[in-house]
Design a protein around this motif. Structure first.
Motif, PDB file in Angstrom:
ATOM      1  N   TYR A  10       0.810  -1.210   0.000  1.00 36.99           N
ATOM      2  CA  TYR A  10       0.000   0.000   0.000  1.00 36.99           C
ATOM      3  C   TYR A  10       0.850   1.270   0.000  1.00 36.99           C
ATOM      4  N   SER A  11       1.933   1.272   0.763  1.00 32.41           N
ATOM      5  CA  SER A  11       2.796   2.449   0.757  1.00 32.41           C
ATOM      6  C   SER A  11       3.524   2.575  -0.582  1.00 32.41           C
ATOM      7  N   GLY A  12       3.811   1.431  -1.208  1.00 35.19           N
ATOM      8  CA  GLY A  12       4.433   1.466  -2.528  1.00 35.19           C
ATOM      9  C   GLY A  12       3.500   2.032  -3.582  1.00 35.19           C
ATOM     10  N   ILE A  13       2.228   1.643  -3.518  1.00 35.87           N
ATOM     11  CA  ILE A  13       1.242   2.174  -4.467  1.00 35.87           C
ATOM     12  C   ILE A  13       1.045   3.668  -4.263  1.00 35.87           C
ATOM     13  N   SER A  14       0.958   4.088  -3.000  1.00 37.65           N
ATOM     14  CA  SER A  14       0.789   5.519  -2.741  1.00 37.65           C
ATOM     15  C   SER A  14       2.030   6.297  -3.138  1.00 37.65           C
ATOM     16  N   GLY A  15       3.207   5.671  -3.025  1.00 33.32           N
ATOM     17  CA  GLY A  15       4.442   6.361  -3.365  1.00 33.32           C
ATOM     18  C   GLY A  15       4.709   6.449  -4.850  1.00 33.32           C
ATOM     19  N   ILE A  16       4.267   5.452  -5.624  1.00 32.92           N
ATOM     20  CA  ILE A  16       4.569   5.458  -7.057  1.00 32.92           C
ATOM     21  C   ILE A  16       3.912   6.640  -7.767  1.00 32.92           C
ATOM     22  N   THR A  17       2.887   7.232  -7.147  1.00 38.74           N
ATOM     23  CA  THR A  17       2.258   8.406  -7.758  1.00 38.74           C
ATOM     24  C   THR A  17       3.217   9.601  -7.793  1.00 38.74           C
ATOM     25  N   VAL A  18       4.272   9.570  -6.974  1.00 40.10           N
ATOM     26  CA  VAL A  18       5.307  10.600  -7.070  1.00 40.10           C
ATOM     27  C   VAL A  18       5.960  10.532  -8.443  1.00 40.10           C
ATOM     28  N   PHE A  19       6.320   9.325  -8.857  1.00 37.38           N
ATOM     29  CA  PHE A  19       6.943   9.139 -10.175  1.00 37.38           C
ATOM     30  C   PHE A  19       5.942   9.398 -11.298  1.00 37.38           C
ATOM     31  N   LEU A  20       4.705   8.920 -11.117  1.00 36.48           N
ATOM     32  CA  LEU A  20       3.685   9.130 -12.149  1.00 36.48           C
ATOM     33  C   LEU A  20       3.400  10.617 -12.359  1.00 36.48           C
ATOM     34  N   GLY A  21       3.397  11.389 -11.261  1.00 31.75           N
ATOM     35  CA  GLY A  21       3.203  12.829 -11.392  1.00 31.75           C
ATOM     36  C   GLY A  21       4.290  13.473 -12.232  1.00 31.75           C
ATOM     37  N   GLY A  22       5.525  13.008 -12.053  1.00 27.99           N
ATOM     38  CA  GLY A  22       6.626  13.515 -12.875  1.00 27.99           C
ATOM     39  C   GLY A  22       6.468  13.143 -14.336  1.00 27.99           C
ATOM     40  N   ILE A  23       6.046  11.901 -14.608  1.00 26.80           N
ATOM     41  CA  ILE A  23       5.814  11.463 -15.988  1.00 26.80           C
ATOM     42  C   ILE A  23       4.735  12.321 -16.644  1.00 26.80           C
ATOM     43  N   LEU A  24       3.640  12.550 -15.919  1.00 28.19           N
ATOM     44  CA  LEU A  24       2.550  13.368 -16.470  1.00 28.19           C
ATOM     45  C   LEU A  24       3.028  14.794 -16.758  1.00 28.19           C
ATOM     46  N   ALA A  25       3.853  15.347 -15.867  1.00 30.61           N
ATOM     47  CA  ALA A  25       4.373  16.693 -16.079  1.00 30.61           C
ATOM     48  C   ALA A  25       5.257  16.737 -17.326  1.00 30.61           C
ATOM     49  N   LYS A  26       6.083  15.732 -17.493  1.00 37.72           N
ATOM     50  CA  LYS A  26       6.955  15.682 -18.673  1.00 37.72           C
ATOM     51  C   LYS A  26       6.139  15.611 -19.959  1.00 37.72           C
ATOM     52  N   LEU A  27       5.126  14.743 -19.978  1.00 35.62           N
ATOM     53  CA  LEU A  27       4.277  14.609 -21.165  1.00 35.62           C
ATOM     54  C   LEU A  27       3.504  15.893 -21.435  1.00 35.62           C
ATOM     55  N   TYR A  28       3.005  16.492 -20.370  1.00 44.54           N
ATOM     56  CA  TYR A  28       2.244  17.730 -20.509  1.00 44.54           C
ATOM     57  C   TYR A  28       3.110  18.848 -21.098  1.00 44.54           C
ATOM     58  N   LEU A  29       4.305  19.002 -20.576  1.00 43.10           N
ATOM     59  CA  LEU A  29       5.191  20.061 -21.048  1.00 43.10           C
ATOM     60  C   LEU A  29       5.614  19.828 -22.492  1.00 43.10           C
ATOM     61  N   ALA A  30       5.765  18.553 -22.881  1.00 39.23           N
ATOM     62  CA  ALA A  30       6.170  18.239 -24.249  1.00 39.23           C
ATOM     63  C   ALA A  30       5.025  18.453 -25.237  1.00 39.23           C
ATOM     64  N   LYS A  31       3.811  18.079 -24.837  1.00 39.85           N
ATOM     65  CA  LYS A  31       2.678  18.117 -25.775  1.00 39.85           C
ATOM     66  C   LYS A  31       1.987  19.473 -25.798  1.00 39.85           C
TER      67      LYS A  31
END
Length: 239
Positions: A10-31
């Motif tokens: 559960y802590s791993g699932i809640s923590g992986i959103t840190v990385f996912l947020g970065g991925i979304l930011a990268k895609l957003y800035l690129a597109k």
């Protein structure tokens, strides 16, 4: 299911959103590099993340932190957190860094993860819901943190590596809480109050001012939406 395995999951699932947020930011800035409302959207997300942080402060960290401590330790620890992050923020400013959102995210994420681990053995349902709540907070905060990192001179790949590594800090915090703090409620409360002092300083020094946009009113509304997310999460936990 074994408690330790559940905590890691559960802590791993809640923590992986840190990385996912970065991925979304990268895609957003690129597109959406030339998106007409890019600036307004960025300010909205900043305010939204700030609203979630405020909700965690007001609904979880401070109330839980005050439960086990008397007034003098409460005040001293809160001020210690405030002072520590004032000094750290000044140091980063002198170095030309812009990492307030990252600091606020970590100060929110880590003590809540420790609390998750500390309460999991006795209240699995609350621990599970708290993990969901933490994950919801991390996503917009990491979205903004990625931009903070890249604006501070980090290359995109390096910023994502930083966020990926930080996503595991929740597992470490939760295991510390579970293994060492189940019978130490005063220490857990102290950690929450220390974090609260630092978060409140960062909100008014960096996050709230950077969310404001002249003659635009929608970005500030994001803080209300973010706080509502916190209210819903707290109602679910309380329920």
């Amino acid at each position: 299911m074994d408690d330790v395995f559940q905590i890691i999951l559960y802590s791993g699932i809640s923590g992986i959103t840190v990385f996912l947020g970065g991925i979304l930011a990268k895609l957003y800035l690129a597109k959406f590099q030339h998106y007409t409302y890019k600036v307004e959207f960025n300010h909205f997300i900043t305010a939204f993340g700030g609203g979630i942080i405020v909700s965690a402060l007001a609904l979880v960290l401070v109330p839980k932190g005050m439960e086990e401590l008397s007034v003098i330790p409460t005040a001293v620890i809160f001020l210690l957190g405030s002072t520590t992050f004032l000094i750290l923020d000044r140091y980063l400013a002198q170095k030309g860094g812009k990492m307030s959102q990252l600091l606020a995210m970590l100060m929110d994420f880590v003590p809540e993860a420790i609390a998750l681990g500390a309460i999991f053995a006795t209240d699995t349902q609350t621990g599970t819901l708290l993990a969901i709540f933490i994950g919801m907070q991390n996503l917009p905060e990491a979205f903004n943190s990625y931009q903070d990192l890249t604006e501070s001179g980090f290359k995109s790949q390096k910023a994502l590596v930083v966020l990926f590594l930080l996503s595991f800090s929740g597992i470490v915090g939760a295991l510390i809480g579970y293994l060492f703090l189940q019978d130490q409620p005063e220490i857990t409360s102290g950690l929450m109050l220390f974090a609260s002092g630092g978060i409140l300083y960062l909100i008014f020094e960096d996050i709230a001012p950077s969310a404001k946009l002249d003659k635009k009113w929608l970005p500030a509304f994001g803080a209300n939406i973010g706080f509502l997310v916190g209210i819903i999460g707290e109602k679910l936990i309380g329920g």
